[in-house]
Motif scaffolding. Structure first.
Motif, PDB file in Angstrom:
ATOM      1  N   LEU B 209       0.822  -1.209   0.000  1.00 59.52           N
ATOM      2  CA  LEU B 209       0.000   0.000   0.000  1.00 59.52           C
ATOM      3  C   LEU B 209       0.859   1.263   0.000  1.00 59.52           C
ATOM      4  N   THR B 212       1.513   1.682  -3.605  1.00 57.67           N
ATOM      5  CA  THR B 212       0.430   1.898  -4.567  1.00 57.67           C
ATOM      6  C   THR B 212      -0.416   3.135  -4.269  1.00 57.67           C
ATOM      7  N   ILE B 213      -0.658   3.420  -2.994  1.00 56.44           N
ATOM      8  CA  ILE B 213      -1.551   4.544  -2.687  1.00 56.44           C
ATOM      9  C   ILE B 213      -0.957   5.884  -3.139  1.00 56.44           C
TER      10      ILE B 213
END
Lengths: 282, 249
Positions: B209, B212-213
């Protein structure tokens, strides 16, 4: 060669001006300072003979002729779907004609490299078609540096001059979305002119403009005509055709129905079709 | 309830696996994802231009390629490519990383090609015509005007694809890895299996995350900037029908 006696102030779109409470475009200072009126252009003769063009089974052009001697303005008028734009686009090879000849200064354009032909015959579109990811200045320099292989600094200087000529020197770093329609169209004209064409084609260039922005573009075109540019203009602006054109060409159903001086076409139309058309638009 | 908490949030286990995750795990995942994204973009651009060609012998191979690599499960492609390379004894390619990058790029290319194609196709016909009217060749028009605009329009979809590649990079473990070659997922999974606790996988998930975030938000920011224009100091003139604009300031 003809001499253009143009009363620029008399060219006005046949449209209602909307009151906005802001300074009206009549007092447009950008055009007053523009230098395009004094510029000279080396217009070349353009002639189209017996142009046929088919879109699939549909015959859009059925033997159209057009002649614009060097330094003159030919306006093409006619109902929509009559093939005006298609004929114009055949002149610089954007549309491939089925048969017929296009001569530029007497030279058959069929034997020319299309990219060279298009450098000599500039075009301005109804929807401007500016490059939205580039500034006004970059819109003009792009073709100069890639097609004409001009050094960047020289291209920029030329583009700045071109923008100044159309009264938009202060908008050089703006993107198309930050300009009004009239300003965009003037950038598009400057972009075409920067290639130093010998003929300019205009395809309904004021049709997508708001009424109060039409005048500035028409004035600029009148100044080009005055400067000796050969122009072929597809237009719905009958006032412009009457004032600026040397020849008015009336097309209907893929054919040229009537050709003549503005006076002959507008004041003494011969064919019933032209009479009917004029009664509808005037 | 306590068991459940301990199974997912065992801080001791998480902190013991974190060093591996953050050092070589993160690095290995990034190597796989970044190189595959770059190669996939190159393959995708070639495919998009081929797919938009007027020549059938360029369109057809692009179509076939796209249909095949978009239609197969990622794990199957990676295994097939891996086995193929190993059995063909292409020595410079025959180690898990080059093979995985190769396979991920092949797949990414198929998806990215479709993304690029839709973007390029969405650019108005008038843009290409304006180029040709200025004397630019078809190739120059594509390269300088049409493709740059098309790519901008699909940046969000493109980043979605990059996120997909980051996640698919975990499949490299099917090719067999030595300890220092393990990427995020394999490190987390190994620790999970050996401890019988899911906390290392939770830590692994957080690492994904973290990659990706920000990427999602970066693309939203770029997208916004491209829509507004790069010079926010200039107020866009309202193109409304009641505004005469040819006025010098």
């Amino acid at each position: 060669m003809s001499t253009h006696e143009i009363d620029v102030a008399a060219i006005s779109p046949d449209s209602v001006r909307i009151e906005t409470g802001r300074p009206a475009p009549d007092g447009d200072p950008t055009l007053a300072t523009a230098g395009a009126g004094s510029k000279r252009y080396a217009g070349a003769a353009l002639e189209a003979r017996d142009i046929y063009m088919k879109f699939g089974p549909v015959e859009v052009l059925r033997g159209a002729d057009l002649s614009a001697p060097a330094g003159t303005v030919a306006c093409i008028i006619g109902p929509s779907g009559s093939g005006k734009s298609t004929l114009l686009r055949c002149l610089n090879g954007l549309e491939a004609r089925t048969s017929g000849t296009v001569l530029l200064d007497g030279e058959d354009t069929a034997t020319m490299n299309p990219n060279v032909l298009r450098q000599r015959v500039g075009m301005v579109f109804q929807h401007f078609n500016l490059f939205p990811h580039k500034t006004a200045l970059q819109n003009i320099t792009l073709a100069l540096t890639t097609v004409k292989k001009m050094p960047a600094a020289q291209a920029e200087a030329l583009a700045m001059q071109g923008l100044a000529d159309v009264g938009l020197a202060d908008r050089a770093r703006h993107r198309p979305t930050q300009l009004s329609g009239g300003q965009q169209q003037r950038v598009a004209i400057a972009r075409a002119l920067a290639m130093q064409p010998q003929v300019m084609l205009f395809d309904e260039v004021t049709s997508a403009l708001d009424p109060e922005l039409v005048k500035g573009v028409l004035q600029l075109m009148a100044e080009l005509a005055k400067g000796g540019m050969t122009m072929v203009v597809v237009t719905h602006e009958m006032g412009f055709a009457r004032q600026v054109a040397d020849t008015v060409v009336f097309m209907d159903a893929g054919k040229v129905v009537e050709v003549g001086t503005p006076e002959a076409i507008f004041d003494a139309p011969q064919s019933p079709r032209l009479r009917k058309f004029l009664s509808q638009v005037l | 309830m306590n068991d459940l908490l301990r199974n997912f949030f065992d801080w001791d286990l998480i902190s013991s696996v974190l060093p591996d995750l953050l050092t070589y795990g993160l690095r290995n995942t990034l190597i796989l994802a970044v190189i595959s994204s770059l190669l996939g973009s190159v393959i995708g651009m070639v495919l998009a231009v081929m797919a938009l060609s007027h020549r059938w012998y360029l369109r057809l191979p692009a179509r076939v390629y796209t249909d095949i690599f978009r239609g197969l499960p990622a794990v199957l492609t990676i295994l097939m490519v891996g086995e193929g390379v190993f059995s063909a004894q292409i020595s410079w390619l025959a180690s898990p990383y080059p093979v995985a990058i190769f396979a991920l790029s092949l797949m990414a290319g198929a998806y990215i090609g479709e993304i690029f194609r839709s973007g390029i196709q969405s650019v108005e016909k008038g843009q290409g015509e304006a180029c040709r009217a200025l004397g630019l060749t078809h190739g120059q028009a594509l390269r300088l005007v049409v493709i740059p605009q098309g790519v901008r329009r699909v940046l969000p979809a493109l980043v979605n694809q990059f996120i997909g590649i980051i996640k698919d990079s975990s499949l490299v473990y099917f090719l067999g890895l030595i300890t220092s070659q393990r990427e995020l997922f394999r490190i987390g999974q190994d620790a999970s299996v050996s401890t019988g606790n899911l906390s290392p996988l939770l830590a692994t998930g957080l690492c994904y995350l973290v990659l990706t975030i920000p990427l999602t938000h970066l693309v939203n920011y770029i997208d916004h900037r491209l829509r507004v224009g790069t010079r926010p100091t200039v107020e866009p003139d309202e193109p409304s029908s009641t505004t005469p604009l040819e006025v010098l300031v």
